[in-house]
Design an enzyme around this catalytic site. Structure first.
Site, PDB file in Angstrom:
ATOM      1  N   LYS A 139       2.533  -8.286   2.936  1.00 58.80           N
ATOM      2  CA  LYS A 139       3.435  -7.248   3.435  1.00 58.80           C
ATOM      3  C   LYS A 139       4.912  -7.582   3.233  1.00 58.80           C
ATOM      4  O   LYS A 139       5.737  -6.699   3.033  1.00 58.80           O
ATOM      5  CB  LYS A 139       3.157  -6.984   4.913  1.00 58.80           C
ATOM      6  CG  LYS A 139       1.804  -6.314   5.186  1.00 58.80           C
ATOM      7  CD  LYS A 139       1.761  -4.908   4.629  1.00 58.80           C
ATOM      8  CE  LYS A 139       0.464  -4.180   4.996  1.00 58.80           C
ATOM      9  NZ  LYS A 139       0.350  -2.893   4.265  1.00 58.80           N
ATOM     10  N   GLU A 184       6.023   1.461  11.055  1.00 61.60           N
ATOM     11  CA  GLU A 184       4.730   1.611  11.711  1.00 61.60           C
ATOM     12  C   GLU A 184       3.916   0.369  11.391  1.00 61.60           C
ATOM     13  O   GLU A 184       4.179  -0.311  10.393  1.00 61.60           O
ATOM     14  CB  GLU A 184       4.012   2.859  11.192  1.00 61.60           C
ATOM     15  CG  GLU A 184       3.221   2.678   9.882  1.00 61.60           C
ATOM     16  CD  GLU A 184       4.071   2.323   8.667  1.00 61.60           C
ATOM     17  OE1 GLU A 184       5.265   2.635   8.683  1.00 61.60           O
ATOM     18  OE2 GLU A 184       3.536   1.731   7.705  1.00 61.60           O
ATOM     19  N   SER A 208      -5.219 -10.987   0.620  1.00 62.31           N
ATOM     20  CA  SER A 208      -3.964 -10.336   1.013  1.00 62.31           C
ATOM     21  C   SER A 208      -3.343 -10.919   2.269  1.00 62.31           C
ATOM     22  O   SER A 208      -2.147 -10.800   2.487  1.00 62.31           O
ATOM     23  CB  SER A 208      -4.182  -8.835   1.179  1.00 62.31           C
ATOM     24  OG  SER A 208      -5.239  -8.590   2.081  1.00 62.31           O
TER      25      SER A 208
END
Lengths: 400, 267
Positions: free
Chosen positions: A93, A115, A382
């Protein structure tokens, strides 16, 4: 597709998908954002600052790790893990939040909102906001606040305000609704860092471009380590940002299969899942046209997944396009299968994956044995699984 | 001439402004909506905006969000809203009805099927919050071919260029959202609205209805005076929400507020 892949068009369309389906108040801010993005995309100074941050702050390049023992155990293709779990904050991220925060700074915005579902994007946003000294408000579904309490605490430590969202299904989609409401109210000073390749144009393309470092590195590392391109790429897909980040630099390499893994929850046939590409149909939500989970009346239905980060009824519009054109394939993995992937990687390689990434691991366990020992699969790991310890312990009846 | 155009023209001739109430269809329950529509007309409404509930109303504040949630509990859908409008038209052929909602229920029905169904229900206008002119081409063409007015939103940050775009794409009226924010947000600033309306009027011939933040009769009068009409939404739905155990009382309070607004606007 003999021509070079060149999506989206200037208005953000990937074929029929994508676009700018927003209320009028947001048209100007997304146009301004697009203009700023287009300006800095090719700006050497911006790129240099981004690259330096990715290297010294995030810790890139992330390794491409040959999971030899696991590959041997599965008895098929050689599995390489793209280690996004080793990034600062523990997931892919931050590749995107670093980029968007630099844009926010250049646009003179003083307030950041985001969010979050699993909390990884919220943490990555709070992290860059802290570093730049920007006010930061994170919207998070009330259900997710409970199941990812560790990340809530991390965000608060980083100085962010975490707002639990009590409307609708109280998960990621509702957090996105609430963030959009905040943005529409505070457009003048606020930059909205969307965490996935969804939302109105330019977000799907912009987030993809920031995440594409995953695939660019993986491609070069694969060439360096093995001397050729991989045969298949595997990544989990919620909104789809780690998947598109891995896939994008390979789209024109037609020999490379691309497989996105959606969350089947209790099983696609039960209706309790989060797999719009496998079992949904096209519609419009959160500013773009894409595959959605909806009822016959076009109302969005509740999604289910053990993984908060995949618990979303839509998916990035570029994935919708890649599915329709057949360039990528989308499969699904149940909660139970994901847990098997989680344990397998943990026990075989000493790496505890996030529950989101565990979906990609579980599919890899099915795929690798069907391929030859000379074949290569790159799987996007990830994120790391630390945040999921509570969920795992609860699921397995263990008190921490 | 469309029913909306005729309504605004008649109002302009008599020097009056349009009073346009908004309610969410099916809130607090499906059988409330039809009698409420008729009662609002009797109270002085010139047109009605009928909200189509949606699961993810991104541009709405908590009051209209909850109205949507209540209506959806009764499975209120675009089809059922059209059925209510059809019933309304059986006894009222004068008052324009505008559907207001989000694009996904229309996508789910299919643009052409929707346009046909709206025509059968004698709908006068369609306002789709998240369908800006950039994305509305197909839908606008289908609606206009059936004499249904596509209504577009204008915001405080809309540029001259965008206002001109709405003027071309839209018909019936333009809806000026007087606040940056969601429905039901604070109070509007009259001086800001006045300045913006000058800019809007310089770029369109369409009537302009003003909404967002209008809560009482005096504000309704002031705001209506700046444009061609005023839209009242959250203030009405708050009455429904305050009287969930007594919908008849909610209806009386809504009627009282609209009557007060009508009187103030016409005085």
């Amino acid at each position: 597709m003999t021509e070079k892949y060149n999506m989206p068009d200037e208005r953000g369309h990937f074929g029929p998908y994508g676009g700018m389906f927003v209320a009028e108040t947001l048209m100007l801010p997304i146009q301004e954002l697009n203009a700023a993005y287009q300006q800095y995309l090719d700006d050497p100074e911006f790129i240099a600052e981004l690259d330096a941050d990715l290297k010294h702050y995030v810790g890139r390049p992330s390794p491409l790790y040959h999971a030899e023992r696991w590959s041997r155990e599965l008895g098929g293709a050689q599995i390489y893990l793209k280690r996004e779990d080793l990034n600062h904050t523990g997931a892919h991220k931050i590749n995107n939040t670093i980029g968007q925060a630099l844009l926010a700074k250049r646009m003179g915005k003083t307030r950041i909102i985001a969010e979050t579902g699993a909390g990884q994007h919220g943490v990555a946003t709070a992290t860059v906001a802290a570093r730049l000294g920007l006010e930061c408000v994170i919207y998070m579904g009330a259900v997710d606040v409970v199941r990812q309490s560790l990340n809530v605490y991390r965000m608060k430590l980083l100085g962010a305000t975490v707002v639990p969202v009590e409307s609708g299904s109280k998960t990621l989609k509702d957090a996105l609704n609430e963030a959009l409401r905040d943005w529409v109210t505070n457009v003048d000073n606020t930059f909205y860092i969307i965490g996935t390749v969804a939302g109105p144009h330019p977000y799907p393309a912009m987030v993809r471009d920031f995440q594409a470092i995953i695939g660019r590195e993986a491609k070069q590392q694969c060439l360096d380590q093995v001397g050729r391109l991989p045969d298949a790429l595997v990544a989990c897909v919620g909104g789809g940002s780690n998947a598109i980040g891995l896939f994008y630099p390979f789209i024109d390499d037609r020999s490379v299969k691309m497989i996105g893994v959606e969350a089947a929850g209790d099983g696609v046939e039960t209706g309790r899942h989060s797999a719009p590409l496998c079992a949904g149909r096209p519609g419009v939500l959160h500013g773009n046209r894409t595959y959605l989970m909806e009822d016959d009346d076009g109302e969005i239905i509740e999604t289910h997944s053990i993984s908060a980060g995949l618990d979303y009824p839509g998916v990035g519009p570029e994935h919708a396009w890649l599915k329709d054109t057949g360039r990528a394939e989308y499969v699904n993995i149940t909660d139970t299968e994901a847990l098997e992937g989680f344990h397998a990687l943990t026990r075989m390689e000493g790496i505890i994956p996030a529950l989101e990434s565990s979906h990609a691991m579980a599919y890899t366990m099915k795929l690798a044995p069907t391929m030859s020992k000379d074949d290569i699969i790159i799987v996007c790991l990830s994120g790391r699984g630390d945040k999921d310890m509570q969920t795992m312990a609860q699921r397995e009846g263990i008190e921490l | 001439m469309s029913r909306l155009a005729a309504t605004f023209e008649a109002l302009a001739r008599s020097g009056r402004k349009a009073l346009i109430p908004f309610i969410t269809a099916g809130d607090p329950r499906p059988d409330f909506t039809l009698p409420m529509m008729h009662a609002m007309v009797e109270a002085g409404a010139d047109a009605i905006e009928l909200g189509v509930p949606f699961s993810d109303p991104m541009a709405d504040g908590p009051v209209i969000q909850r109205a949507s949630e209540r209506a959806l509990e009764y499975k209120m859908s675009l089809r059922r809203v059209l059925a209510i409008a059809t019933e309304f038209r059986k006894t009222n052929q004068q008052t324009p009805v505008v559907l207001m909602g989000y694009v996904n229920p229309i996508e789910a029905m299919g643009y052409e099927d929707f346009a046909n169904a709206a025509q059968r229900a004698d709908i006068d206008g369609v306002l789709t919050v998240d369908l800006p002119p950039e994305e509305a081409g197909e839908c606008v063409a289908l609606l206009k071919a059936r004499d249904i007015d596509p209504i577009f939103l204008l915001a405080p940050n809309s540029t001259d260029e965008r206002i001109k775009k709405m003027d071309v794409a839209g018909s019936g009226y333009l809806y000026y959202v007087s606040l940056k924010g969601v429905t039901g947000a604070g109070h509007l600033n009259v001086a800001d609205v006045e300045a913006k309306l000058k800019q809007i009027k310089a770029n369109t011939r369409l009537p302009v209805a003003i909404g967002f933040g209008v809560k009482d009769a005096q504000t309704a009068k002031t705001v209506a005076g700046l444009g061609d009409g005023v839209v009242i939404g959250s203030a009405l739905i708050s009455k429904i929400e305050a009287n969930l155990d007594d919908p008849e009382r909610a209806k009386r309070e809504i009627v009282d507020l609209l009557v007060a607004m009508r009187q103030a606007m016409d005085s």
